[in-house]
Scaffold this motif. Structure first.
Motif, PDB file in Angstrom:
ATOM      1  N   SER A  38       1.077  -1.027   0.440  1.00 29.36           N
ATOM      2  CA  SER A  38       0.184   0.123   0.215  1.00 29.36           C
ATOM      3  C   SER A  38       0.958   0.993   0.154  1.00 29.36           C
ATOM      4  O   SER A  38       2.028   1.545   0.641  1.00 29.36           O
ATOM      5  CB  SER A  38      -0.545  -0.036   0.986  1.00 29.36           C
ATOM      6  OG  SER A  38      -1.739   0.766   1.201  1.00 29.36           O
ATOM      7  N   GLY A  39       0.271   2.374  -0.802  1.00 34.40           N
ATOM      8  CA  GLY A  39       1.334   3.681  -0.852  1.00 34.40           C
ATOM      9  C   GLY A  39       2.240   3.825  -1.694  1.00 34.40           C
ATOM     10  O   GLY A  39       3.436   4.592  -1.991  1.00 34.40           O
ATOM     11  N   LYS A  42       1.338   2.444  -7.212  1.00 34.49           N
ATOM     12  CA  LYS A  42       0.652   1.896  -8.511  1.00 34.49           C
ATOM     13  C   LYS A  42      -0.582   2.814  -8.991  1.00 34.49           C
ATOM     14  O   LYS A  42      -0.652   2.726 -10.416  1.00 34.49           O
ATOM     15  CB  LYS A  42      -0.774   0.420  -7.789  1.00 34.49           C
ATOM     16  CG  LYS A  42       0.920  -0.110  -7.113  1.00 34.49           C
ATOM     17  CD  LYS A  42      -0.012  -1.374  -6.016  1.00 34.49           C
ATOM     18  CE  LYS A  42      -1.072  -1.519  -5.188  1.00 34.49           C
ATOM     19  NZ  LYS A  42      -0.828  -0.814  -4.536  1.00 34.49           N
ATOM     20  N   THR A  43      -1.365   2.943  -8.469  1.00 38.60           N
ATOM     21  CA  THR A  43      -2.301   4.185  -8.698  1.00 38.60           C
ATOM     22  C   THR A  43      -1.942   5.497  -9.246  1.00 38.60           C
ATOM     23  O   THR A  43      -1.882   5.742 -10.519  1.00 38.60           O
ATOM     24  CB  THR A  43      -3.165   4.920  -7.763  1.00 38.60           C
ATOM     25  OG1 THR A  43      -3.984   3.402  -6.852  1.00 38.60           O
ATOM     26  CG2 THR A  43      -4.639   5.532  -7.877  1.00 38.60           C
ATOM     27  N   THR A  44      -0.638   5.600  -8.832  1.00 36.17           N
ATOM     28  CA  THR A  44       0.009   7.209  -8.960  1.00 36.17           C
ATOM     29  C   THR A  44      -0.056   6.543 -11.109  1.00 36.17           C
ATOM     30  O   THR A  44       0.359   7.324 -12.023  1.00 36.17           O
ATOM     31  CB  THR A  44       1.123   7.201  -8.444  1.00 36.17           C
ATOM     32  OG1 THR A  44       0.612   7.603  -7.095  1.00 36.17           O
ATOM     33  CG2 THR A  44       2.016   8.561  -8.960  1.00 36.17           C
TER      34      THR A  44
HETATM   35  N1  LIG Z   1      -1.795  14.105  -3.820  1.00 37.69           N
HETATM   36  C1  LIG Z   1      -0.933  13.882  -3.573  1.00 37.69           C
HETATM   37  N2  LIG Z   1      -0.128  14.562  -2.839  1.00 37.69           N
HETATM   38  C2  LIG Z   1       1.242  13.850  -1.901  1.00 37.69           C
HETATM   39  N3  LIG Z   1       1.461  12.853  -1.907  1.00 37.69           N
HETATM   40  C3  LIG Z   1       1.133  12.092  -2.668  1.00 37.69           C
HETATM   41  C4  LIG Z   1      -0.536  12.827  -3.766  1.00 37.69           C
HETATM   42  N4  LIG Z   1      -1.050  11.658  -3.660  1.00 37.69           N
HETATM   43  C5  LIG Z   1      -0.661  10.441  -3.858  1.00 37.69           C
HETATM   44  N5  LIG Z   1       1.026  10.561  -2.789  1.00 37.69           N
HETATM   45  C6  LIG Z   1       1.432   9.801  -2.544  1.00 37.69           C
HETATM   46  O1  LIG Z   1       2.286   8.823  -3.322  1.00 37.69           O
HETATM   47  C7  LIG Z   1       2.499   8.270  -2.593  1.00 37.69           C
HETATM   48  C8  LIG Z   1       1.907   6.356  -3.765  1.00 37.69           C
HETATM   49  O2  LIG Z   1       0.255   6.665  -3.453  1.00 37.69           O
HETATM   50  P1  LIG Z   1      -0.738   5.823  -4.922  1.00 37.69           P
HETATM   51  O3  LIG Z   1      -1.841   5.439  -4.506  1.00 37.69           O
HETATM   52  O4  LIG Z   1      -0.392   5.502  -6.067  1.00 37.69           O
HETATM   53  O5  LIG Z   1      -0.436   4.449  -4.209  1.00 37.69           O
HETATM   54  P2  LIG Z   1      -0.927   2.713  -4.131  1.00 37.69           P
HETATM   55  O6  LIG Z   1       0.121   2.162  -4.203  1.00 37.69           O
HETATM   56  O7  LIG Z   1      -1.609   2.987  -5.050  1.00 37.69           O
HETATM   57  O8  LIG Z   1      -1.931   2.648  -2.716  1.00 37.69           O
HETATM   58  P3  LIG Z   1      -3.106   2.385  -2.383  1.00 37.69           P
HETATM   59  O9  LIG Z   1      -2.628   0.798  -2.675  1.00 37.69           O
HETATM   60  O10 LIG Z   1      -2.863   1.870  -0.569  1.00 37.69           O
HETATM   61  O11 LIG Z   1      -3.995   2.574  -2.970  1.00 37.69           O
HETATM   62  C9  LIG Z   1       1.812   8.101  -1.365  1.00 37.69           C
HETATM   63  O12 LIG Z   1       2.712   7.022  -0.321  1.00 37.69           O
HETATM   64  C10 LIG Z   1       0.451   8.656  -1.017  1.00 37.69           C
HETATM   65  O13 LIG Z   1       0.668   9.060   0.016  1.00 37.69           O
END
Ligand SMILES: Nc1ncnc2c1ncn2[C@@H]1O[C@H](COP(=O)(O)OP(=O)(O)OP(=O)(O)O)[C@@H](O)[C@H]1O
Length: 551
Positions: A38-39, A42-44
């Motif tokens: 998590s975090g 992936k979504t990014t």
């Molecule tokens: N708008 C933003 N401003 C600052 N940091 C951000 C922003 N969006 C995401 N992050 C940070 O970027 C990192 C990656 O976020 P992301 O949502 O891509 O993770 P993820 O792997 O999809 O997480 P999850 O599995 O929990 O959904 C995280 O640490 C998040 O806190």
């Protein structure tokens, strides 16, 4: 297929790097899983590849460079994590509207609707409201909505997260069938590592970097783990630099099979057709939202009533204000004194009543516009990604909210004028009151387009209405230097002045003039300024809707 090279995302204003030189290529006509703790980003990664998040690096689809989201139009669709459809529509209606917004040909739409309903297993639930669907059904509807444009590739953010094992299996079965029967490609962010055997190609993201891509067996071998459930523990064994360097040296040899060329995307319906579809959908949603339409009706009918209640005691005087001369010097002096007192009372009553009408109309305007766009922003962003024109969306919102405002302005003017018997021409009075309500509606709609949060837009709209009374300088005196600094921007002043200016040839106007020499703009000038307010609001709406505002 979808691929990226050295993709980097930095979040402003602190320049925090949340994706760092990620390189990935996905397997066409297959199920691709994107996994990672998590975090980890992936979504990014996915949003940056779709052009939803600003990034540096290269993105391509079918060998063609992707510079913005619109380059993927009709080729690829995106099912985000959040609620994807208007809750008051039925399953069938939600799909039909999505088809109307996305597909031109009528015959294609009818056939595709049936196919989608059967594929996602919701044919027998077609009449059910979206709000009544279970979590699994809702995700399947989300998939169905992505299928309306028949895209080659679909990106799904956590399409199975939070579901019971049966619902998760049902969704994965839908994806598998679409891959096998329709050669669709899926890129799915998933959390359940126990389901990785369903997927053909796995992308591991760790601390903002892609650290592995390949089949499940290859992944287990690469990380030296007995099964996927041990992956995250293994990742934690070494710092990110270790995984990055190792993958950089080994990734060159890995290439997913059979790259495909991107299809030529069919044109979506024209902006005019989309506007019409959105207006029909908005009217249907308005009809179904009982609480909202009752509130709108209550304030539309109740506010004019409120004005007349405050006018009640003064109505006989309003009707009978004596302005004629009387004979005899003493009688004339008495009459003049009495007239002066009456005139001042009447002027203050009429001024207050007109201002009250305008303030209430601005309040209605704020109710019409403040939540309209912000409350459904994520649905709009998703529909825009599938081909909805931002201009069509902004126009539909302006038309719908303005129509309500026109009715409210006309009713307020007609009702109060009839009961209180206000003198003066009806047309200019109707024009300024309608414009007062319409322009405030447009400004609040503008807030709603600019801000992400409906609460923020509402709060700002309430403040704006709240400041109309003191800043108009009509009943509360403003310091001289502030009067003409504030007034150009104060809707209530122009609504009031335009209405009062329409009484220029009447005794009430003379009564006001007994105590005040202040310049009163003509109804024409007031209407022009209010029209400018409307244009500013409309510009805010169009500008706000053009900007991308994904969560
Ligand atoms: N708008 C933003 N401003 C600052 N940091 C951000 C922003 N969006 C995401 N992050 C940070 O970027 C990192 C990656 O976020 P992301 O949502 O891509 O993770 P993820 O792997 O999809 O997480 P999850 O599995 O929990 O959904 C995280 O640490 C998040 O806190």
């Amino acid at each position: 297929m979808l691929a990226c090279q050295d993709l980097t995302v930095e979040m402003q204003p602190a320049n925090v790097r949340i994706l760092d030189r990620a390189t990935a290529v996905f397997k066409p006509k297959g199920l691709n899983a994107v996994i990672g703790p998590s975090g980890c980003g992936k979504t990014t990664l996915v949003k940056a590849m779709l052009g939803i998040l600003p990034s540096e690096g290269a993105i391509s689809y079918g060998g063609e460079p992707v510079l913005q989201s619109s380059d993927l139009l009709g080729k690829l669709s995106f099912a985000p994590q959040f609620s994807i459809a208007h809750e008051r529509l039925s399953v069938e209606e939600a799909l039909c509207y999505a088809l109307d917004l996305c597909v031109r040909e009528g015959a294609v739409k009818a056939a595709r609707l049936e196919e989608i309903l059967h594929r996602i297993g919701l044919a027998e639930h077609r009449e059910k409201r979206v709000s009544d669907l279970s979590g699994g059904q809702l995700r399947r509807l989300g998939l169905g909505l992505e299928l309306v444009g028949d895209p080659q590739c679909m990106v799904c953010d956590e399409v199975t997260s939070g579901l019971d094992p049966r619902s998760e299996d049902q969704i994965l079965a839908v994806l598998q069938r679409l891959r096998d029967e329709r050669e669709k490609t899926f890129i799915c962010i998933i959390h359940n590592l126990a389901k990785l055997d369903v997927f053909d190609w796995i992308t591991v993201v760790y601390e903002g970097a892609v650290v592995f891509q390949g089949a499940l067996g290859a992944m287990n071998a690469y990380f030296g783990i007995p099964d996927a459930l041990h992956l995250y523990d293994q990742l934690n064994e070494h710092p990110i630099e270790h995984w990055r360097e190792r993958w950089a040296s080994e990734s060159a040899a890995i290439e997913p099979a059979e790259p495909i060329a991107a299809v030529v995307a069919p044109l979506p319906p024209s902006a005019l057709e989309q506007t019409w579809t959105l207006l029909k959908r908005r009217a249907q949603l308005f009809k179904r939202d009982r609480g909202y339409w009752l509130l709108t009706l209550a304030i539309t009918l109740g506010f004019p009533l409120l004005v007349t209640i405050f006018a009640w005691d003064g109505i006989p005087q309003l009707r009978g204000i004596a302005m004629g001369s009387v004979g005899g010097a003493v009688a004339q002096m008495e009459a003049s004194l009495r007239y002066r007192v009456d005139a001042l009372e009447m002027a203050s009553l009429v001024t207050g009543l007109i201002l009250f009408q305008v303030i209430l109309l601005t309040l209605m305007g704020s109710n019409n516009g403040a939540r309209e766009i912000a409350a459904e922003r994520q649905i709009f962003e998703k529909e825009r990604f599938a081909g909805l024109s931002a201009t069509a969306y902004a126009s539909s919102k302006l038309i719908f909210a303005s129509l309500i405002a026109v009715l409210q302005g006309l009713w307020m003017m007609g009702f109060v004028k009839y009961i209180c018997e206000f003198p003066g021409a009806s047309l200019p009075q109707a024009c300024v009151l309608v414009l007062s309500c319409v322009s405030m509606t447009a400004i609040c709609l503008g807030f709603s387009a600019i801000f992400n949060s409906a609460d923020k837009a509402s709060l700002l709209s309430v403040y704006l209405v709240g400041f109309q009374l003191p800043l108009s300088g009509i009943v509360l005196a403003l310091p001289d230097m502030l009067v003409w600094l504030c007034r150009p921007f104060i809707n209530a002043y122009w609504g009031w002045a335009g209405y009062f200016g329409s009484m220029r040839a009447t005794r009430l106007y003379d009564a006001y003039r007994v105590d005040s020499n202040e310049w009163i703009p003509s109804p024409g000038l007031a209407a022009t300024v209010l029209l400018l307010h409307f244009l500013v609001g409309a510009a805010m709406v169009f500008w706000g809707c053009q900007r991308k505002r994904w969560n």
